[in-house]
Design an enzyme around this catalytic site. Structure first.
Site, PDB file in Angstrom:
ATOM      1  N   GLU A  68       2.776  12.913   3.247  1.00  0.00           N
ATOM      2  CA  GLU A  68       3.160  11.886   2.470  1.00  0.00           C
ATOM      3  C   GLU A  68       4.685  12.362   1.807  1.00  0.00           C
ATOM      4  OE1 GLU A  68       0.897  10.891  -0.876  1.00  0.00           O
ATOM      5  OE2 GLU A  68       2.103   8.961  -1.349  1.00  0.00           O
ATOM      6  N   GLU A 215      -5.204   2.602  -0.598  1.00  0.00           N
ATOM      7  CA  GLU A 215      -5.566   2.485  -2.195  1.00  0.00           C
ATOM      8  C   GLU A 215      -5.282   0.982  -2.834  1.00  0.00           C
ATOM      9  OE1 GLU A 215      -5.034   6.116  -4.463  1.00  0.00           O
ATOM     10  OE2 GLU A 215      -6.483   7.294  -3.138  1.00  0.00           O
ATOM     11  N   TYR A 281     -11.536  13.171  -3.705  1.00  0.00           N
ATOM     12  CA  TYR A 281     -10.704  14.591  -4.173  1.00  0.00           C
ATOM     13  C   TYR A 281     -11.727  15.428  -5.159  1.00  0.00           C
ATOM     14  CZ  TYR A 281      -6.320  12.963  -2.336  1.00  0.00           C
ATOM     15  OH  TYR A 281      -5.187  12.643  -1.586  1.00  0.00           O
ATOM     16  N   GLU A 337      -8.194  10.373   3.028  1.00  0.00           N
ATOM     17  CA  GLU A 337      -7.677  11.601   1.929  1.00  0.00           C
ATOM     18  C   GLU A 337      -8.808  12.135   1.334  1.00  0.00           C
ATOM     19  OE1 GLU A 337      -4.918  10.114  -1.150  1.00  0.00           O
ATOM     20  OE2 GLU A 337      -4.156   8.677   0.479  1.00  0.00           O
TER      21      GLU A 337
HETATM   22  O1  AHR Z   1      -2.547  12.404  -1.806  1.00  0.00           O
HETATM   23  C1  AHR Z   1      -1.855  12.090  -3.364  1.00  0.00           C
HETATM   24  C2  AHR Z   1      -2.341  10.830  -3.674  1.00  0.00           C
HETATM   25  O2  AHR Z   1      -3.560  10.730  -3.847  1.00  0.00           O
HETATM   26  C3  AHR Z   1      -2.066   9.535  -2.550  1.00  0.00           C
HETATM   27  O3  AHR Z   1      -0.964   9.059  -2.523  1.00  0.00           O
HETATM   28  C4  AHR Z   1      -2.998   8.358  -3.080  1.00  0.00           C
HETATM   29  O4  AHR Z   1      -3.489   7.633  -1.845  1.00  0.00           O
HETATM   30  C5  AHR Z   1      -4.096   9.292  -3.725  1.00  0.00           C
HETATM   31  O5  AHR Z   1      -4.199   8.626  -4.874  1.00  0.00           O
END
Ligand code: AHR
Length: 533
Positions: A68, A215, A281, A337
């Site tokens: 990114e 998102e 995450y 992600e």
């Molecule tokens: O990877 C960092 C951010 O995490 C990305 O831009 C977003 O899609 C997510 O919240």
């Protein structure tokens, strides 16, 4: 910007109601051949490997990555410009490109993330001196001079041998802008193809994957699922590629266990897309204080490992929803992600998400890959966040210096699993625990590689004890096993620019094959990939 549920209740229940033995469902299909399989008395596992019952193909794209416009993810990490003193080829860092080529990165997702839903592709084409400078409102408020645009990304993907996964702007873009971007990249003729040629690229690029926003429930527009599904249908309608070529349209997916989002997206838009994303995450504590990447106690380690295993439940949950609308499994569940998200390194820009990467990250990466292989029938792409200098990165750079992270080494070790055929393993493992946090000591996966060889990947999550894994092999007369191990004396061990080889793969000699099968002693906190001969 980011709201997420911390963890599933089920995982809490599992952790607090621990039994000493864990049965790991490695694949739903076949009935166990050895129901009497039990965990050993000491840390480790007993297992049965079914070479004679091959499963789904493990799409190489589950080893894909995400890059990114965020911090030094692109600028400094990949792109330094042709005038830089850092050795480069047409502006791309030679060291980073070589390391990524060696990794055989299947797909790169770009330009975001949150950045994607404010990105206007026309600002990143044509002579660089004429490109506008904007503010990166999502990540640090720094200026973005658009030096790295469509041509630079597509050339970069070609240089490292990866396929492109471009995320379009749904947030503050239009269906016309998105459709024209796809046309610009893929059309053999017409005004946009001529513009592309004028900008240096006559041949259309291959564009196998296209994301319809990112998102959409958050930074992509704060939409309700119902509205997002309608918008997805509208944008998807106008994404067209030339006859004889194919583009997989991937809908912006849910966060972690938000199964309702997938339900609505599949029900309303499932027939118009080829994939639905999901993001998860792993953080140690909470979104306000995520935890340090390197300064952590054993309890933090155990908590992080337990939390990452929620990935299995997340995939299972979204897959069950998708099965209702797509029992043939046409639609890919793209985990586009995932990875660790810790507090940024002290002294760095909080908006740049720069974090170190330890042996803990390596173990976590391997645990997730093992989970992905078990869901190979539905999960056909995942993109770890991110490629260079951001979150759980493969590579860190500092000016002219580069270091490969423990996560990079795991991806390197798992290369034989790319496009391999899944082989089921029943595993009965003991548990590793610290305070209320727990995980099976051993995680395993196996596959027959495209070279015909059988590969077994094993993880020992216990940072204090070796683990013994005894595996009966059905359907193969193995005579020996050779392999590679990644381990370190502390789970916080990591590579720095001054000591870049603290954590690196070594030849492994802890595996033997005898009449009882494969016997392996895994060092504490280790990842091992074996070839059965
Ligand atoms: O990877 C960092 C951010 O995490 C990305 O831009 C977003 O899609 C997510 O919240």
């Amino acid at each position: 910007m980011l709201s997420r549920s911390c963890r599933a209740l089920a995982l809490l229940v599992a952790a607090t109601a621990l039994t000493p033995v864990a049965t790991i469902a490695q694949q739903a299909a076949p009935a166990p051949a050895t129901p009497e399989l039990a965990a050993p008395a000491t840390p480790g596992a007993n297992a049965v490997l079914r070479v004679d019952q091959p499963g789904a193909k493990i799409d190489r794209r589950i080893f894909s990555q995400f890059a990114e416009h965020l911090g030094a993810g692109i600028y400094g990490g990949i792109w330094v410009g042709a005038g830089s003193k850092i050795p480069n080829t047409r502006g791309y860092r030679n060291d980073v490109v070589a390391a990524l080529k060696d990794l055989k990165v299947p797909v790169v997702r770009w330009p975001g993330g949150c950045f994607a839903d404010e990105y206007h592709w026309r600002e990143g084409i044509g002579p660089r001196k004429d490109r506008p400078t904007k503010v990166n409102t999502n990540w640090g408020g720094v200026t973005e001079d658009n030096a790295f645009g469509t041509h630079e990304f597509m050339d970069f993907a070609e240089m490292i041998g990866a396929e492109a996964y471009v995320s379009g702007n749904v947030g503050n873009g239009t269906p016309t802008e998105m459709a024209e971007w796809v046309e610009y990249m893929t059309a053999p003729a017409g005004s946009l193809a001529e513009l592309r040629a004028k900008n240096g690229r006559k041949q259309p690029w291959k564009l196998p994957f296209f994301g319809i926003g990112n998102e959409l429930w958050g930074c992509g527009g704060n939409m309700r699922a119902e509205y997002a599904a309608d918008v997805t249908k509208r944008f998807a309608t106008f994404i067209k590629v030339p006859a004889g070529t194919k583009i997989d349209k991937i809908a912006s997916g849910a966060s972690d266990t938000k199964y309702d989002w997938t339900e609505v997206m599949m029900r309303e838009a499932g027939k118009l897309v080829d994939g639905v994303g999901v993001h998860y995450y792993t953080i140690t504590d909470n979104w306000t204080k995520k935890g340090s990447a390197t300064q952590f106690q054993e309890v933090d380690y155990a908590r992080t490992i337990e939390k990452t295993l929620l990935m299995d439940e997340i995939i299972t949950g979204h897959s069950a929803v998708m099965d209702k609308y797509d029992p043939e499994k046409r639609v890919n569940l793209a985990v586009d992600e995932w990875g660790t998200w810790f507090d940024v390194e002290p002294g760095t820009n909080p908006g740049f998400l720069f974090q170190q990467n330890t042996m803990r990250d390596a173990i976590l990466a391997a645990l997730n890959i093992n989970i992905f292989t078990r869901h190979a029938d539905r999960v056909r792409m995942t993109n770890i966040a991110q490629m260079v200098n951001v979150l759980q990165a493969m590579i860190l750079t500092d000016g002219p210096r580069m270091v490969l992270t423990p996560t990079y080494h795991v991806y390197h070790m798992y290369k034989p699993f790319q496009d391999a055929t899944f082989l089921p393993m029943d595993v009965k493992s003991t548990w590793y625990s610290k305070d209320q946090w727990a995980a099976p000591t051993v995680s395993a996966t196996a596959a027959r590689g495209t070279d015909g060889k059988v590969y077994v990947a094993l993880v020992n999550t216990d940072p204090n004890n070796p683990a013994t894994v005894s595996t009966a092999i059905q359907g193969m007369q193995a005579t020996s096993a050779t392999g590679t191990v990644l381990t370190a004396p502390q789970v916080s061990a990591h590579n720095t620019f001054d000591a870049p080889n603290t954590v690196r793969p070594q030849p492994f000699n802890g595996a033997t094959v005898g009449p009882q099968g494969l016997s392996v002693t895994l060092p504490a906190a280790s990842v091992v990939v074996l070839t059965l001969n």
